[in-house]
Write an enzyme that holds these catalytic residues in place. Structure first.
Site, PDB file in Angstrom:
ATOM      1  N   LYS A 194      18.498  46.983 -22.271  1.00 18.34           N
ATOM      2  CA  LYS A 194      18.237  46.058 -23.378  1.00 18.34           C
ATOM      3  C   LYS A 194      17.247  46.714 -24.341  1.00 18.34           C
ATOM      4  O   LYS A 194      16.235  47.244 -23.898  1.00 18.34           O
ATOM      5  CB  LYS A 194      17.598  44.809 -22.747  1.00 18.34           C
ATOM      6  CG  LYS A 194      17.631  43.615 -23.593  1.00 18.34           C
ATOM      7  CD  LYS A 194      18.914  42.846 -23.367  1.00 18.34           C
ATOM      8  CE  LYS A 194      19.007  41.733 -24.390  1.00 18.34           C
ATOM      9  NZ  LYS A 194      20.342  41.253 -24.570  1.00 18.34           N
ATOM     10  N   HIS A 230      32.720  35.430 -30.863  1.00 17.84           N
ATOM     11  CA  HIS A 230      32.169  36.766 -30.605  1.00 17.84           C
ATOM     12  C   HIS A 230      31.154  36.800 -29.479  1.00 17.84           C
ATOM     13  O   HIS A 230      30.784  37.872 -29.026  1.00 17.84           O
ATOM     14  CB  HIS A 230      31.598  37.375 -31.869  1.00 17.84           C
ATOM     15  CG  HIS A 230      30.169  37.015 -32.164  1.00 17.84           C
ATOM     16  ND1 HIS A 230      29.730  35.718 -32.213  1.00 17.84           N
ATOM     17  CD2 HIS A 230      29.098  37.796 -32.419  1.00 17.84           C
ATOM     18  CE1 HIS A 230      28.442  35.719 -32.496  1.00 17.84           C
ATOM     19  NE2 HIS A 230      28.027  36.953 -32.622  1.00 17.84           N
ATOM     20  N   LEU A 264      23.513  47.646 -23.462  1.00 15.93           N
ATOM     21  CA  LEU A 264      24.544  48.421 -22.767  1.00 15.93           C
ATOM     22  C   LEU A 264      24.576  47.855 -21.349  1.00 15.93           C
ATOM     23  O   LEU A 264      23.535  47.746 -20.707  1.00 15.93           O
ATOM     24  CB  LEU A 264      24.198  49.909 -22.759  1.00 15.93           C
ATOM     25  CG  LEU A 264      25.240  50.809 -22.069  1.00 15.93           C
ATOM     26  CD1 LEU A 264      25.282  52.182 -22.737  1.00 15.93           C
ATOM     27  CD2 LEU A 264      24.961  50.998 -20.580  1.00 15.93           C
ATOM     28  N   ASN A 292      30.945  41.821 -37.690  1.00 17.01           N
ATOM     29  CA  ASN A 292      30.461  41.454 -39.033  1.00 17.01           C
ATOM     30  C   ASN A 292      31.138  42.345 -40.068  1.00 17.01           C
ATOM     31  O   ASN A 292      30.654  43.428 -40.366  1.00 17.01           O
ATOM     32  CB  ASN A 292      28.940  41.645 -39.123  1.00 17.01           C
ATOM     33  CG  ASN A 292      28.186  40.728 -38.172  1.00 17.01           C
ATOM     34  OD1 ASN A 292      28.732  39.752 -37.681  1.00 17.01           O
ATOM     35  ND2 ASN A 292      26.930  41.040 -37.936  1.00 17.01           N
TER      36      ASN A 292
END
Lengths: 141, 480
Positions: B479, B403, B205, B329
């Protein structure tokens, strides 16, 4: 020179390869499991204080390795545990194992990654020319 | 890879003419230098995918392509059910619907600077991140089914976010065709405590600042201005998606010989779309997409609560409306042109972003003229980008783009090169606060372990897959 029974990681660009070597297929499976825990944390920090039994089957010995590691991934995720001792017994393509470990303690284990699944990439199980057994695959992290 | 392996169609388009069992060409979009740096496995995986039954168009790879499982990460392939086409669990991957969403904050850098460290700590304490972290919501059977069918719409109905969020999520926040019956007890058990968790690895985030605007008109349509502070969340379907991927990979590998499918690589495990196994997978995979959408929606809610607490004087500016949410995905049914006709195709994107061009009926009215926002996450110390889908991209690769940066080296190598503590200190020196439960995890995700995201984005832009709109730089990174 490494001993005859050991584990190691091998490189994959995005993820981690886990490899176990042993004098028997069982040892190779046990070492591959150690390699997987070592991808998450320092093995020495995982105290083998709780025991668990695991059993699984697959149509062949390579898929059985993936199944074994995936069973461990499932137990790690749902019990919130890490494992550091493995005793594997194989009968054909059926595996029974005693595993030992403890509850994950983030402050002590500092888990580097969470493993999503054992893949069929670089999946190999077999006897080496020198007679030792090898069991390896890439795990998705 | 050696460029001489390819037929160069344009500056950024490299073709592999079909040979052997390939049904369609392989096409890699990249600059020459990105192509040279790509792993030779990408070539092998692109050609393998071209051999799968019912593939249409080409087997594509995006500029961030690297060695994946069966499909290259950055691989795109579409299949026609009427031509014996397949759906592949390997072609979707383990982290089903892993994706990125970006939120506006209405704040500027001075607002953040005043509370930066406190904000970083508050986010770190509120957003469950890393292995073993659990969410506050525990889903029992009936509620799990409702979540698997409803996705972000379920989350909004439960009070996590607003109805306005939904139109800014692919599929309106709810993937149709999800079949919770196909989601195993194991997959449910893995998810029970993981709703509203970030995960680990490359998930994050970030609080980011818009540093550059490349396309002012499109940026305005996206509501993005120079200097804006935004929040980006990168995560997926958590344990549930991983377990579904694992289980169907095995089932498809075991079923392949009986279905008459010769797999060039076990990881390409697939089943005909028109088979019970193919349909069961689609039902489960769509449920996992909903799980990912619900998860990002709950994380959005948690982020909003932190901002509301931290910036109470600035409310209502800090209500954090959603810019957009993209998934990486997936396998989705879309209409595209093939062989002169419009066909319904099953488009697999493995580590690739849907990038629909202007006018696409699936886009909300607000983006109808501008094209779909395409959110590209970089590595933690560098930059991320906002792009827009193009009409050209719809032709080039069925509306697909890259991506992320893509890894340049293994975790093993990264651990040898960097210590986590030093990475955190260096980034702090550059004004980026990192919060993580694992310094080893930070080292493995060191910025230097990734390709240059700017080069990847430039290649996507130059190739015409998507157009650059804005660049953002990180200020705070949580993280897992």
């Amino acid at each position: 020179m490494p001993g005859t029974v050991y584990w190691e990681h091998f490189p994959h660009q995005a993820d981690v390869g886990v490899r176990g070597l042993g004098e028997t297929l069982e040892q190779a499976f046990e070492q591959a499991a150690l390699a997987m825990t070592a991808a998450i944390t320092d093995l020495d920090t995982v105290i083998p204080r709780e025991a668990l039994k695991i059993s699984c089957s697959a149509p062949n010995v390579e898929l059985l390795l993936a199944e074994w590691l995936n069973s461990l991934i499932f137990e790690m995720a749902t019990r919130n545990m890490l494992f550091s001792r493995f005793e594997v017994h194989l009968e054909g393509n059926h595996l029974e194992a005693n595993v030992r470990g403890e509850a994950l303690d983030v402050a002590r284990h500092h888990p580097a990654v969470e493993i999503k699944g054992a893949t069929y990439t670089a999946l190999k199980v077999g006897q080496q020319p020198d007679g030792r057994w090898l069991a390896q695959c890439v795990v998705d992290v | 890879m050696n460029p001489s392996l390819f037929e160069r169609k344009s500056e950024y388009e490299w073709h592999i003419r079909p040979f052997g069992k390939m049904h369609v060409p392989g096409v890699i979009f990249a600059s020459e230098s990105l192509l040279r740096e790509m792993d030779a496995k990408v070539y092998e995986q692109v050609t393998n995918v071209a051999m799968l039954p019912g593939i249409v168009g080409a087997s594509w790879a995006m500029p961030d392509a690297h060695w994946g499982y069966g499909f290259a990460i950055g691989g795109v392939a579409a299949f026609d059910a009427d031509a014996g086409g397949v759906v592949s669990a390997g072609g979707v991957g383990f982290d089903i619907s892993c994706g990125v969403r970006t939120l506006h904050t209405g704040l500027k850098i001075d607002d953040i600077d005043a509370v930066k460290s406190r904000l970083a700590d508050a986010l770190y304490h509120t957003i469950p991140a890393g292995m073993g972290s659990t969410g506050a919501i525990r889903l029992e059977a009936a509620e799990m089914d409702a979540m698997l069918k409803g996705g972000a719409r379920w989350a909004v109905e439960r009070g996590y976010g607003t109805a306005a969020d939904l139109e800014r999520i692919e599929e309106g926040g709810c993937m149709q065709g999800a079949d919770p019956m196909q989601v195993s007890e194991h997959a449910r058990k893995r998810q029970r405590d993981e709703m509203g968790t970030l995960g680990s690895g490359n998930h994050y985030l970030e609080i980011q600042q818009v540093t550059d605007i490349y396309a002012p008109e499109t940026a305005a349509a996206f509501g993005v201005q120079q200097g804006d502070i935004v929040v980006s969340i990168h995560c997926g379907s958590r344990g549930l998606g991983h377990q579904i991927g694992t289980e169907f990979l095995k089932r498809m590998v075991m079923a392949a010989p009986g279905l008459g499918i010769a797999l060039p690589d076990r990881e390409l495990a697939c089943a005909p779309i028109a088979s019970p196994l193919g349909q069961e997978y689609l039902g489960a995979m769509r449920a996992a997409i909903n799980c990912a959408l619900a998860n990002r929606q709950i994380l959005t809610h948690l982020t909003r609560t932190v901002f509301a607490r931290t910036f109470d004087r600035l409310l209502p500016q800090a209500c954090l409306p959603l810019l957009y949410d993209v998934s990486h995905n997936t396998c989705k049914v879309e209409e595209h042109k093939a062989d002169g006709a419009t066909k319904k195709l099953y488009v697999h994107r493995k580590g690739a972003t849907r990038a629909f061009g202007p006018g696409h009926p699936d886009l909300p009215a607000v983006f109808r003229n501008a094209g779909q926002p395409v959110l590209i996450g970089g590595s933690m110390g560098t930059a991320s980008y906002i792009l827009a889908g193009t009409a050209q991209g719809m032709q080039l690769a069925y509306g697909s783009a890259c991506h992320g940066a893509g890894r340049a080296m293994s975790r093993h190598q990264a651990l040898r090169n960097w210590s986590g503590r030093k990475v955190v200190d260096d980034l702090e020196g550059h004004g980026i606060l990192v919060r993580s439960p694992s310094m080893r995890g930070v080292a493995e995700e060191a910025p230097g372990a990734y390709k240059d995201v700017s080069a990847v984005v430039d290649a996507a832009d130059q190739a015409g897959l998507a157009r650059k709109v804005a660049r953002v730089r990180p200020l705070i990174c949580i993280k897992g």
